[in-house]
Design an enzyme around this catalytic site. Structure first.
Site, mmCIF file in Angstrom:
data_model
loop_
_atom_site.group_PDB
_atom_site.id
_atom_site.type_symbol
_atom_site.label_atom_id
_atom_site.label_comp_id
_atom_site.label_asym_id
_atom_site.label_seq_id
_atom_site.Cartn_x
_atom_site.Cartn_y
_atom_site.Cartn_z
ATOM 1 N N TYR A 80 0.820 -1.220 0.000
ATOM 2 C CA TYR A 80 0.000 0.000 0.000
ATOM 3 C C TYR A 80 0.852 1.268 0.000
ATOM 4 O O TYR A 80 0.512 2.238 0.652
ATOM 5 C CB TYR A 80 -0.949 0.014 1.216
ATOM 6 C CG TYR A 80 -2.141 -0.888 0.999
ATOM 7 C CD1 TYR A 80 -3.267 -0.404 0.335
ATOM 8 C CD2 TYR A 80 -2.136 -2.204 1.421
ATOM 9 C CE1 TYR A 80 -4.364 -1.224 0.102
ATOM 10 C CE2 TYR A 80 -3.217 -3.033 1.190
ATOM 11 C CZ TYR A 80 -4.325 -2.536 0.528
ATOM 12 O OH TYR A 80 -5.412 -3.334 0.294
ATOM 13 N N TYR A 124 -14.460 -4.610 2.769
ATOM 14 C CA TYR A 124 -13.088 -5.002 2.430
ATOM 15 C C TYR A 124 -12.852 -6.381 3.036
ATOM 16 O O TYR A 124 -12.994 -6.564 4.246
ATOM 17 C CB TYR A 124 -12.059 -4.004 2.975
ATOM 18 C CG TYR A 124 -10.652 -4.474 2.713
ATOM 19 C CD1 TYR A 124 -10.039 -4.228 1.489
ATOM 20 C CD2 TYR A 124 -9.955 -5.214 3.667
ATOM 21 C CE1 TYR A 124 -8.754 -4.703 1.229
ATOM 22 C CE2 TYR A 124 -8.676 -5.691 3.406
ATOM 23 C CZ TYR A 124 -8.085 -5.434 2.193
ATOM 24 O OH TYR A 124 -6.827 -5.912 1.932
ATOM 25 N N ASP A 180 -17.044 -12.048 8.412
ATOM 26 C CA ASP A 180 -15.616 -11.776 8.319
ATOM 27 C C ASP A 180 -15.232 -11.012 9.586
ATOM 28 O O ASP A 180 -15.395 -9.800 9.665
ATOM 29 C CB ASP A 180 -15.321 -10.959 7.055
ATOM 30 C CG ASP A 180 -13.856 -10.542 6.972
ATOM 31 O OD1 ASP A 180 -13.105 -10.788 7.930
ATOM 32 O OD2 ASP A 180 -13.470 -9.955 5.935
ATOM 33 N N LYS A 229 -5.570 -11.688 12.083
ATOM 34 C CA LYS A 229 -5.105 -10.519 12.856
ATOM 35 C C LYS A 229 -4.888 -10.816 14.345
ATOM 36 O O LYS A 229 -3.860 -11.342 14.723
ATOM 37 C CB LYS A 229 -6.064 -9.342 12.664
ATOM 38 C CG LYS A 229 -6.044 -8.785 11.232
ATOM 39 C CD LYS A 229 -6.756 -7.478 11.132
ATOM 40 C CE LYS A 229 -6.893 -6.979 9.703
ATOM 41 N NZ LYS A 229 -5.739 -6.277 9.198
HETATM 42 N N1 PMP Z 1 -10.975 -8.974 6.197
HETATM 43 C C1 PMP Z 1 -10.987 -7.839 6.927
HETATM 44 C C2 PMP Z 1 -12.259 -7.421 7.590
HETATM 45 C C3 PMP Z 1 -9.827 -7.084 7.058
HETATM 46 O O1 PMP Z 1 -9.858 -5.951 7.779
HETATM 47 C C4 PMP Z 1 -8.642 -7.529 6.442
HETATM 48 C C5 PMP Z 1 -7.338 -6.769 6.532
HETATM 49 N N2 PMP Z 1 -7.376 -5.447 6.808
HETATM 50 C C6 PMP Z 1 -8.685 -8.716 5.696
HETATM 51 C C7 PMP Z 1 -9.861 -9.418 5.609
HETATM 52 C C8 PMP Z 1 -7.465 -9.238 5.015
HETATM 53 O O2 PMP Z 1 -6.533 -9.645 5.942
HETATM 54 P P1 PMP Z 1 -4.973 -9.793 5.574
HETATM 55 O O3 PMP Z 1 -4.460 -8.389 5.456
HETATM 56 O O4 PMP Z 1 -4.401 -10.530 6.724
HETATM 57 O O5 PMP Z 1 -4.895 -10.541 4.297
#
Ligand code: PMP
Length: 425
Positions: A16, A148, A240, A269
């Protein structure tokens, strides 16, 4: 001799980050609890938990010790045809704490793979149930605007079309997008879902807070209504919780706040307390049943080299222990209460739009210029805060904080007062 920073510039492509127009990265040489420490020993409060992953603070001695011992015991093993104690123990622990009745844990490496797996599982669920033929009409995914779900192709496809996905637009599969629920649009959304319900394989949603889409928040009761409509049409619900999981919304998982529980849940995460890369896609027995077949074509053909890495699973076990301690629960409550007060205070500020919070996440729009990811406000806020020893990374003009749970009352006040200082001009 090149300095480390010069070597970085020479050899590394950061995520990014524009290769031309970005400020030099800060060289961090140490992490200590809430703080990131740079090569000149300047300390920064990590007010966004290093992209929302760090729960208990950096270089946590207990997690570090467990990782070290596991690395000496078993660092990695292929996960097809083999298994190991940390993966088994973690799967059992997760199934016991997840909201709803989950029956199996599928491991992967990160948030994008966790959602990618969920979408593939849901699509194959219908394919398997239709007898492995392409006869199922259930092949569309429903998703929220502004969502996202990650950066791999499937995850991008089910995410909002945005600057992140522009270059790949033609290659992304079609998705039915709906707005997030508000009292005014709820009935429209429900009839939209009902209108195409028998073509929808699954609904993927970030419960309560849409992270990268701008920390947009919606009410649990309204989301519950949409989940209810999905359930009536037998649409698989995929929560998610990559960002919202592990205490961020004030409770362990955001899905606890809805009566209707998901069929599939995605985690990453905070799963390992932010120490190691690990992804989880948990599913209910209903999903599993569609794959339990003598027909080998109905196997879920998905896996990664580092699936269920033993060190990562051990880090997750150690982090879960800390997370479920009384001290951590109390910190989450304290941060949530203090955010609530600060959001109230911000609501009256002339330079602030839509101050809001959900558990340990606080966000607002800084009212200068467009609400747009690529505007320059992010850079000036970040620079100001860094100078004051605080690391935040606004999404366009959406300023937010999401600290590790080890932050003290005084430290959180310092973050608030520097924010006020900046927006006061
Ligand atoms: N889903 C959500 C809700 C996220 O916030 C993120 C990452 N910001 C992802 C999926 C993707 O995770 P990663 O960056 O570990 O691939």
């Amino acid at each position: 001799m090149q300095t480390l920073k010069e070597k970085d510039k020479h050899f590394i492509w950061h995520p990014y980050t524009s290769l031309l127009a970005a400020p030099d990265p800060i060289l961090i040489v140490k992490g200590e609890g809430l703080y990131l420490i740079d090569e000149k020993e300047k300390r920064y409060i990590d007010a966004i938990s290093s992209w929302w992953v760090t729960l208990h603070g950096h270089a946590h001695p207990y997690i570090a010790e467990r990782i070290y011992r596991q690395a000496l015991q078993l660092e990695q093993v292929i996960f097809a045809g083999f298994t190991h104690p940390p993966a088994i123990e973690l799967a059992e622990r997760l199934i016991n704490v997840l909201p709803g009745s989950f029956s199996k844990i599928f491991y992967s490496d990160n948030g994008s793979t966790a959602t990618e797996v969920a979408v593939k599982m849901a699509l194959q669920f219908w394919w398997n149930n239709a007898g492995g033929e392409n006869s199922t009409k259930r092949n569309k995914i429903l998703a929220f605007r502004n969502s996202y779900h990650g950066d791999t192709f499937g995850a991008m496809s089910v995410s909002e079309r945005s600057v992140f996905t522009l270059a790949f637009r033609e290659k992304l599969f079609d998705v039915v997008f709906i707005d997030t629920p508000e009292t005014e649009n709820l009935e429209v959304l429900k009839s939209r879902i009902s209108g195409c319900g028998d073509e929808i394989a699954a609904f993927i949603y970030e419960p309560l807070v849409q992270g990268a889409g701008g920390m947009k928040m919606h009410e649990p009761t309204l989301l519950n209504e949409l989940l209810h409509t999905c359930q009536q049409h037998e649409i698989i619900c995929i929560a998610d919780e990559v960002m919202t999981g592990f205490g961020r919304t004030g409770v362990l998982f955001a899905s606890e706040q809805m009566e209707i529980k998901p069929d599939i849940i995605c985690l990453s995460k905070g799963l390992t307390g932010g120490t190691m890369a690990l992804g989880v896609t948990a599913c209910t027995n209903k999903i599993v049943a569609a794959f339990r077949s003598e027909d080998k074509l109905k196997t879920f053909f998905h896996g990664h080299s580092f699936t269920a890495n033993p060190i990562a699973c051990t880090a997750a076990l150690a982090s879960l222990e800390l997370l479920q301690s009384k001290a951590c629960t109390e910190s989450i409550e304290k941060i949530s209460a203090s955010h609530f007060k600060f959001a109230k205070q911000l609501q009256h500020h002339p330079a602030v739009k839509n101050a809001r919070c959900c558990g340990t996440i606080l966000a607002f729009e800084y009212n200068a210029g467009d609400d747009h990811y690529l505007n320059d406000i992010s850079r000036s806020v970040t620079a100001h805060m860094l100078q004051k020893g605080i690391f935040i990374r606004p999404l366009g003009n959406t300023v937010y904080i999401m600290p590790p749970y080890c932050i003290s009352a005084a430290e959180i006040q310092k973050v608030y007062s520097e924010i006020i200082h900046f927006i006061d001009g």
